[in-house]
Design an enzyme around this catalytic site. Structure first.
Site, PDB file in Angstrom:
ATOM      1  CB  ILE A  48      12.970  45.092 -15.504  1.00 17.14           C
ATOM      2  CG1 ILE A  48      12.838  43.938 -16.507  1.00 17.14           C
ATOM      3  CG2 ILE A  48      12.462  44.673 -14.127  1.00 17.14           C
ATOM      4  CD1 ILE A  48      13.780  42.770 -16.256  1.00 17.14           C
ATOM      5  CB  THR A  85      14.186  40.640  -9.383  1.00 15.79           C
ATOM      6  OG1 THR A  85      14.090  41.972  -9.903  1.00 15.79           O
ATOM      7  CG2 THR A  85      13.296  40.503  -8.155  1.00 15.79           C
ATOM      8  CB  SER A  86      19.123  42.531 -11.477  1.00 17.63           C
ATOM      9  OG  SER A  86      19.589  42.857 -12.745  1.00 17.63           O
ATOM     10  NE  ARG A  87      21.565  37.311 -15.260  1.00 16.11           N
ATOM     11  CZ  ARG A  87      20.295  37.203 -15.641  1.00 16.11           C
ATOM     12  NH1 ARG A  87      19.319  37.333 -14.752  1.00 16.11           N
ATOM     13  NH2 ARG A  87      19.993  36.948 -16.898  1.00 16.11           N
ATOM     14  CG  ASP A  94      13.728  35.710  -8.828  1.00 11.92           C
ATOM     15  OD1 ASP A  94      13.134  34.727  -8.337  1.00 11.92           O
ATOM     16  OD2 ASP A  94      13.885  35.867 -10.057  1.00 11.92           O
ATOM     17  CD  GLU A 133      20.750  32.323 -10.330  1.00 11.51           C
ATOM     18  OE1 GLU A 133      20.359  33.252  -9.610  1.00 11.51           O
ATOM     19  OE2 GLU A 133      20.271  32.076 -11.458  1.00 11.51           O
ATOM     20  CG  HIS A 137      16.769  33.210 -12.067  1.00  6.89           C
ATOM     21  ND1 HIS A 137      18.110  33.465 -12.248  1.00  6.89           N
ATOM     22  CD2 HIS A 137      16.132  33.994 -12.967  1.00  6.89           C
ATOM     23  CE1 HIS A 137      18.266  34.347 -13.223  1.00  6.89           C
ATOM     24  NE2 HIS A 137      17.072  34.693 -13.678  1.00  6.89           N
ATOM     25  CD  GLN A 138       8.742  31.944  -8.179  1.00 11.36           C
ATOM     26  OE1 GLN A 138       9.069  31.222  -7.246  1.00 11.36           O
ATOM     27  NE2 GLN A 138       7.474  32.112  -8.511  1.00 11.36           N
ATOM     28  CB  ALA A 139      11.572  37.544 -11.364  1.00  4.32           C
ATOM     29  CG  PHE A 140      11.983  33.873 -16.264  1.00  7.74           C
ATOM     30  CD1 PHE A 140      12.586  33.263 -15.191  1.00  7.74           C
ATOM     31  CD2 PHE A 140      11.547  33.073 -17.313  1.00  7.74           C
ATOM     32  CE1 PHE A 140      12.773  31.883 -15.144  1.00  7.74           C
ATOM     33  CE2 PHE A 140      11.728  31.694 -17.286  1.00  7.74           C
ATOM     34  CZ  PHE A 140      12.345  31.096 -16.196  1.00  7.74           C
TER      35      PHE A 140
HETATM   36  P1  NAD Z   1      17.764  46.785 -19.769  1.00  3.24           P
HETATM   37  O1  NAD Z   1      18.999  46.593 -20.579  1.00  3.24           O
HETATM   38  O2  NAD Z   1      16.496  47.219 -20.428  1.00  3.24           O
HETATM   39  O3  NAD Z   1      18.066  47.873 -18.616  1.00  3.24           O
HETATM   40  C1  NAD Z   1      19.228  47.868 -17.838  1.00  3.24           C
HETATM   41  C2  NAD Z   1      19.427  49.300 -17.335  1.00  3.24           C
HETATM   42  O4  NAD Z   1      20.521  49.300 -16.427  1.00  3.24           O
HETATM   43  C3  NAD Z   1      19.763  50.292 -18.469  1.00  3.24           C
HETATM   44  O5  NAD Z   1      18.900  51.412 -18.406  1.00  3.24           O
HETATM   45  C4  NAD Z   1      21.208  50.682 -18.172  1.00  3.24           C
HETATM   46  O6  NAD Z   1      21.507  52.036 -18.528  1.00  3.24           O
HETATM   47  C5  NAD Z   1      21.250  50.495 -16.659  1.00  3.24           C
HETATM   48  N1  NAD Z   1      22.584  50.395 -16.107  1.00  3.24           N
HETATM   49  C6  NAD Z   1      23.726  49.979 -16.715  1.00  3.24           C
HETATM   50  N2  NAD Z   1      24.760  50.080 -15.861  1.00  3.24           N
HETATM   51  C7  NAD Z   1      24.264  50.577 -14.697  1.00  3.24           C
HETATM   52  C8  NAD Z   1      24.829  50.905 -13.441  1.00  3.24           C
HETATM   53  N3  NAD Z   1      26.135  50.773 -13.224  1.00  3.24           N
HETATM   54  N4  NAD Z   1      24.019  51.359 -12.481  1.00  3.24           N
HETATM   55  C9  NAD Z   1      22.687  51.521 -12.693  1.00  3.24           C
HETATM   56  N5  NAD Z   1      22.084  51.244 -13.858  1.00  3.24           N
HETATM   57  C10 NAD Z   1      22.879  50.763 -14.852  1.00  3.24           C
HETATM   58  O7  NAD Z   1      17.555  45.444 -18.963  1.00  3.24           O
HETATM   59  P2  NAD Z   1      16.188  44.876 -18.336  1.00  3.24           P
HETATM   60  O8  NAD Z   1      15.438  44.122 -19.359  1.00  3.24           O
HETATM   61  O9  NAD Z   1      15.501  45.961 -17.600  1.00  3.24           O
HETATM   62  O10 NAD Z   1      16.778  43.820 -17.313  1.00  3.24           O
HETATM   63  C11 NAD Z   1      17.538  44.221 -16.175  1.00  3.24           C
HETATM   64  C12 NAD Z   1      18.228  43.013 -15.613  1.00  3.24           C
HETATM   65  O11 NAD Z   1      17.229  42.139 -15.065  1.00  3.24           O
HETATM   66  C13 NAD Z   1      18.949  42.168 -16.672  1.00  3.24           C
HETATM   67  O12 NAD Z   1      20.255  42.602 -16.843  1.00  3.24           O
HETATM   68  C14 NAD Z   1      18.877  40.776 -16.106  1.00  3.24           C
HETATM   69  O13 NAD Z   1      20.102  40.519 -15.464  1.00  3.24           O
HETATM   70  C15 NAD Z   1      17.748  40.824 -15.085  1.00  3.24           C
HETATM   71  N6  NAD Z   1      16.644  39.907 -15.384  1.00  3.24           N
HETATM   72  C16 NAD Z   1      16.245  39.043 -14.421  1.00  3.24           C
HETATM   73  C17 NAD Z   1      15.197  38.173 -14.648  1.00  3.24           C
HETATM   74  C18 NAD Z   1      14.698  37.212 -13.583  1.00  3.24           C
HETATM   75  O14 NAD Z   1      13.940  36.278 -13.907  1.00  3.24           O
HETATM   76  N7  NAD Z   1      15.052  37.383 -12.326  1.00  3.24           N
HETATM   77  C19 NAD Z   1      14.572  38.169 -15.899  1.00  3.24           C
HETATM   78  C20 NAD Z   1      14.984  39.086 -16.866  1.00  3.24           C
HETATM   79  C21 NAD Z   1      16.028  39.960 -16.597  1.00  3.24           C
END
Ligand code: NAD
Length: 330
Positions: free
Chosen positions: A155, A232-234, A258, A263, A295-298
């Site tokens: 992402i 938009t991560s966690r 998001d 949540e 949490h609608q980004a996906f």
């Molecule tokens: P991914 O595993 O492809 O990428 C995660 C990246 O984070 C990796 O490159 C990793 O090296 C890096 N990382 C690990 N520890 C780190 C740190 N301490 N500091 C900085 N970077 C670090 O994951 P992704 O598919 O890109 O997804 C990222 C996050 O997005 C997921 O973990 C998930 O929590 C979140 N997500 C949210 C939604 C949503 O609907 N809001 C949907 C999908 C995923």
């Protein structure tokens, strides 16, 4: 094969039923979230299927294993909700959907940036109310702005690529830098330097013990005054009370979320007729420069279809005794 699916919404049943049509998968749909109190609903199932706010702690996994569950499948990429040590102790494989649409989350992230920058949330209501004044809607060009991307996995890379298209200067922090992005002009640097140099900071790393409250009061103090923060991560990546303090002083200029640490008790359900008891969340809603989506980004049709097909593929591998794909390891 009977599969107990938790936290199920009508859009999930539609995509999962379509992806498994004609296959020997017998779904048991459950709207409640999986936790130690609802785990018994899975009685008779060989596998379970869960989402982001299901609670797969040791007690829940013990109950599932005792009932004969042999496989945990996740309808998501993140797996911070699973006690992986307990799953390993119980020899319960956990499989996920590592990639369904990085575009969906990346594009929503950019949507939040634009919404906050150009005050679209205010403009939408204002025009509908017959108020055509531009007072208070002044934004800035994204072109030439410095944006820090924290985590350049699937992402984060996509977000960086879109921002390059906007003409932004893109900085990145990741323990494993991505040479392709560096070759395209993205500058990798330590997190502290990224925080200090960025006008906009967007989080795309997973939630793990070492990233919990990555953005705390010290990190906020390092940012440029008035910076924009997007998550938009966690939710757990951010110390929300610290962020509220930074919003109150103006140290943080804009916040787009998001995800939210608490949540699980709020998102994915219509609570418009209820009292919200979470005072931290309620305080966030009072700021004019905060935008929250639930949490609608996906949530695109492309992503739902991809989640369903990978989930069904994961289940069928198990059913046929084939090697599992996308196994989560601690
Ligand atoms: P991914 O595993 O492809 O990428 C995660 C990246 O984070 C990796 O490159 C990793 O090296 C890096 N990382 C690990 N520890 C780190 C740190 N301490 N500091 C900085 N970077 C670090 O994951 P992704 O598919 O890109 O997804 C990222 C996050 O997005 C997921 O973990 C998930 O929590 C979140 N997500 C949210 C939604 C949503 O609907 N809001 C949907 C999908 C995923």
């Amino acid at each position: 094969m009977r599969v107990a699916a938790f936290s199920i919404k009508p859009y999930d049943t539609a995509s999962l039923a379509a992806a498994s049509a004609g296959l020997p998968i017998e779904w048991m749909w459950f709207e409640p979230r999986l936790d130690r109190h609802t785990a018994r609903l899975a009685e008779g199932a060989v596998a379970i299927n869960c989402f982001v706010n299901d609670q797969l702690d040791a007690t829940t996994l013990d109950i599932l294993a005792e009932q004969g569950v042999k496989l945990v499948t996740l309808r998501c990429a993140g797996f911070n909700q699973v006690d992986l040590a307990a799953a390993a102790r119980l020899s319960l494989p956990v499989v996920r959907v590592p990639e369904y649409s990085p575009h969906a989350v990346a594009e929503h992230t950019i949507g939040l940036v634009l919404m906050l920058d150009r005050r679209l949330h205010k403009a939408y209501n204002r025009v509908r109310d017959g108020n055509f004044s531009l007072e208070g809607l002044l934004g800035f060009d994204l072109f030439g702005r410095t944006v820090g991307v924290v985590g350049t996995g699937r992402i984060g890379c996509r977000v960086a690529e879109i921002l390059i298209g906007f003409g932004c200067r893109v900085l990145a922090y990741d323990p494993t830098p991505v040479p392709d992005l560096a070759a395209r002009g993205v500058t990798f640097m330590p997190l502290d330097e990224l925080l200090a140099a960025s006008d906009i900071i967007t989080l795309h790393c997973p939630l793990k013990p070492n990233t919990s409250h990555l953005i705390d009061s010290a990190a906020l103090a390092r940012m440029k005054r008035g910076a924009m923060l997007i998550n938009t991560s966690r939710g757990g990546l951010i110390d929300t009370p610290a962020v509220i303090e930074a919003l109150k002083t103006g140290q943080l200029g804009h916040l787009g979320l998001d995800v939210y640490e608490e949540e699980a008790d709020l998102f994915f359900d219509d609570r418009s007729g209820s009292i919200i008891h979470d005072d931290v969340f309620s305080r966030l809603l009072t700021f004019p420069n905060v935008v929250i989506t639930a949490h609608q980004a996906f949530f695109t049709q492309n992503a739902l279809d991809a989640i369903a097909s990978q989930t069904v593929r994961n289940l069928m591998h198990f059913n046929r005794g084939e090697p599992l794909e996308a196994v989560v390891r601690s």
